[in-house]
Design a protein around this motif. Structure first.
Motif, mmCIF file in Angstrom:
data_model
loop_
_atom_site.group_PDB
_atom_site.id
_atom_site.type_symbol
_atom_site.label_atom_id
_atom_site.label_comp_id
_atom_site.label_asym_id
_atom_site.label_seq_id
_atom_site.Cartn_x
_atom_site.Cartn_y
_atom_site.Cartn_z
ATOM 1 N N LEU A 223 0.908 -1.202 0.118
ATOM 2 C CA LEU A 223 0.087 0.077 -0.058
ATOM 3 C C LEU A 223 0.958 1.196 -0.205
ATOM 4 O O LEU A 223 0.516 2.452 -0.348
ATOM 5 C CB LEU A 223 -0.912 0.068 1.227
ATOM 6 C CG LEU A 223 -2.143 -0.745 1.088
ATOM 7 C CD1 LEU A 223 -2.973 -0.693 2.351
ATOM 8 C CD2 LEU A 223 -3.108 -0.458 -0.062
ATOM 9 N N LEU A 224 2.120 1.095 0.417
ATOM 10 C CA LEU A 224 2.882 2.269 0.533
ATOM 11 C C LEU A 224 3.243 2.834 -1.172
ATOM 12 O O LEU A 224 3.228 3.909 -1.115
ATOM 13 C CB LEU A 224 4.082 2.153 1.103
ATOM 14 C CG LEU A 224 4.143 1.855 2.511
ATOM 15 C CD1 LEU A 224 5.651 1.440 3.277
ATOM 16 C CD2 LEU A 224 3.632 3.134 3.256
ATOM 17 N N GLU A 225 3.088 1.874 -1.956
ATOM 18 C CA GLU A 225 3.494 2.094 -3.243
ATOM 19 C C GLU A 225 2.322 3.340 -3.726
ATOM 20 O O GLU A 225 2.376 4.277 -4.346
ATOM 21 C CB GLU A 225 3.433 1.010 -4.386
ATOM 22 C CG GLU A 225 4.523 0.074 -4.234
ATOM 23 C CD GLU A 225 4.489 -0.818 -5.025
ATOM 24 O OE1 GLU A 225 3.807 -0.814 -5.899
ATOM 25 O OE2 GLU A 225 5.132 -2.020 -4.565
ATOM 26 N N LEU B 225 -0.222 8.556 -4.679
ATOM 27 C CA LEU B 225 -1.053 9.801 -4.464
ATOM 28 C C LEU B 225 -0.021 11.035 -3.960
ATOM 29 O O LEU B 225 -0.530 12.301 -4.497
ATOM 30 C CB LEU B 225 -1.824 9.320 -3.105
ATOM 31 C CG LEU B 225 -2.960 8.419 -3.364
ATOM 32 C CD1 LEU B 225 -3.764 8.002 -2.241
ATOM 33 C CD2 LEU B 225 -4.042 9.360 -4.161
ATOM 34 N N THR B 226 1.063 10.887 -3.317
ATOM 35 C CA THR B 226 1.791 11.946 -2.868
ATOM 36 C C THR B 226 2.555 12.635 -4.020
ATOM 37 O O THR B 226 2.260 14.127 -4.384
ATOM 38 C CB THR B 226 2.940 11.600 -2.100
ATOM 39 O OG1 THR B 226 2.244 10.913 -0.907
ATOM 40 C CG2 THR B 226 3.895 12.514 -1.674
ATOM 41 N N PHE C 55 -3.356 0.891 -7.278
ATOM 42 C CA PHE C 55 -4.291 0.444 -5.824
ATOM 43 C C PHE C 55 -5.146 -0.871 -6.163
ATOM 44 O O PHE C 55 -4.789 -1.734 -5.538
ATOM 45 C CB PHE C 55 -5.114 1.365 -5.577
ATOM 46 C CG PHE C 55 -5.903 1.057 -4.168
ATOM 47 C CD1 PHE C 55 -5.167 1.112 -3.249
ATOM 48 C CD2 PHE C 55 -7.227 1.126 -4.470
ATOM 49 C CE1 PHE C 55 -5.941 0.830 -2.042
ATOM 50 C CE2 PHE C 55 -7.975 0.811 -3.220
ATOM 51 C CZ PHE C 55 -7.273 0.630 -2.202
ATOM 52 N N THR D 124 -2.900 5.861 -10.242
ATOM 53 C CA THR D 124 -3.012 5.722 -8.840
ATOM 54 C C THR D 124 -3.943 4.541 -8.522
ATOM 55 O O THR D 124 -3.695 3.645 -7.718
ATOM 56 C CB THR D 124 -3.322 6.905 -7.904
ATOM 57 O OG1 THR D 124 -2.068 7.767 -8.035
ATOM 58 C CG2 THR D 124 -3.320 6.394 -6.504
ATOM 59 N N LYS E 155 0.433 5.220 -1.591
ATOM 60 C CA LYS E 155 0.557 6.223 -1.036
ATOM 61 C C LYS E 155 1.711 7.133 -1.543
ATOM 62 O O LYS E 155 1.412 8.345 -1.945
ATOM 63 C CB LYS E 155 1.081 5.911 0.538
ATOM 64 C CG LYS E 155 1.697 7.014 1.223
ATOM 65 C CD LYS E 155 0.539 8.244 1.409
ATOM 66 C CE LYS E 155 1.238 9.211 2.536
ATOM 67 N NZ LYS E 155 1.232 10.483 1.861
ATOM 68 N N ASP E 156 2.766 6.531 -2.155
ATOM 69 C CA ASP E 156 3.862 7.419 -2.791
ATOM 70 C C ASP E 156 3.342 7.861 -4.442
ATOM 71 O O ASP E 156 3.448 9.001 -4.571
ATOM 72 C CB ASP E 156 4.930 6.380 -3.439
ATOM 73 C CG ASP E 156 5.651 6.095 -2.048
ATOM 74 O OD1 ASP E 156 5.331 6.637 -1.209
ATOM 75 O OD2 ASP E 156 6.328 4.988 -2.306
#
Length: 196
Positions: free
Chosen positions: A97-99, A104-105, A132, A128, A101-102
């Motif tokens: 999930l950190l991918e 989205l950032t 996801f 994104t 988040k990255d």
């Protein structure tokens, strides 16, 4: 001659008399010795058997204590492993999930830059969304998007029913909210508009 016979007889009698008392004394001594020897050997055997039994009992008691200690250690280790499994079961999922988040950032950073267009922001959101959904698919989560499928009350929840003469009755006209399954089990039903 009579004297000689008497003399000859006396030593013979004496030798017979001497041998007779000695024989029973020797027999009694042998019997007593055998009894004493067997008693001593029986006592020694009993003491040896007792010592062996005590040693065997001590060895078995040590084995029992070791087995109990092993079981206690195994219980503690299992409890610790189970606790860690509960704590860190989602470790791989969180990393994946950190991918998202990255992504989205990065999308937010791009949207806040000068010269950002709606088209570039939309493209970033679409990327994104794909990241996801692929991340969810890696962990057995599948999206339910049943447009034009037959309504299935096990996986779909009808929000409303509308008449549509050009569509088949009881089919899904529109998906209001996508549903999800986890390894084939329903997590959230798809919210759908059904043809009347």
């Amino acid at each position: 001659m009579t004297k000689k016979k008497t003399e000859n007889q006396k030593p013979a009698e004496t030798s017979v008399k001497e041998k007779q008392p000695e024989a029973p004394v020797e027999a009694v001594d042998i019997e007593a010795a055998i009894k004493n020897a067997s008693k001593i050997s029986t006592d020694d055997d009993l003491e040896t058997q007792l010592a062996e039994a005590q040693q065997s009992a001590k060895d078995n008691w040590d084995k029992v204590l070791r087995a109990q200690a092993e079981m206690e250690n195994l219980k503690r280790r299992s409890a610790r492993d189970l606790e860690n499994a509960h704590k860190f079961a989602l470790d791989g999922f969180v990393k994946a999930l950190l991918e998202v988040k990255d992504s989205l950032t990065m999308g937010l950073k791009t949207a806040n830059e000068k010269g950002a267009t709606i088209k570039s922001i939309t493209e970033g959101l679409e990327i994104t969304d794909k990241i996801f959904l692929s991340t969810l698919a890696k962990f057995g989560v599948e999206a339910l998007n049943p447009v034009d499928e037959t309504f299935n009350p096990e996986f779909h929840e009808a929000v409303t029913m509308v008449p549509a003469p050009d569509k088949e009755s009881n089919s899904v006209l529109e998906v209001v909210q996508i549903g999800f399954t986890l390894n084939g089990r329903l997590v959230r039903p798809a919210m759908v508009v059904v043809v009347q």
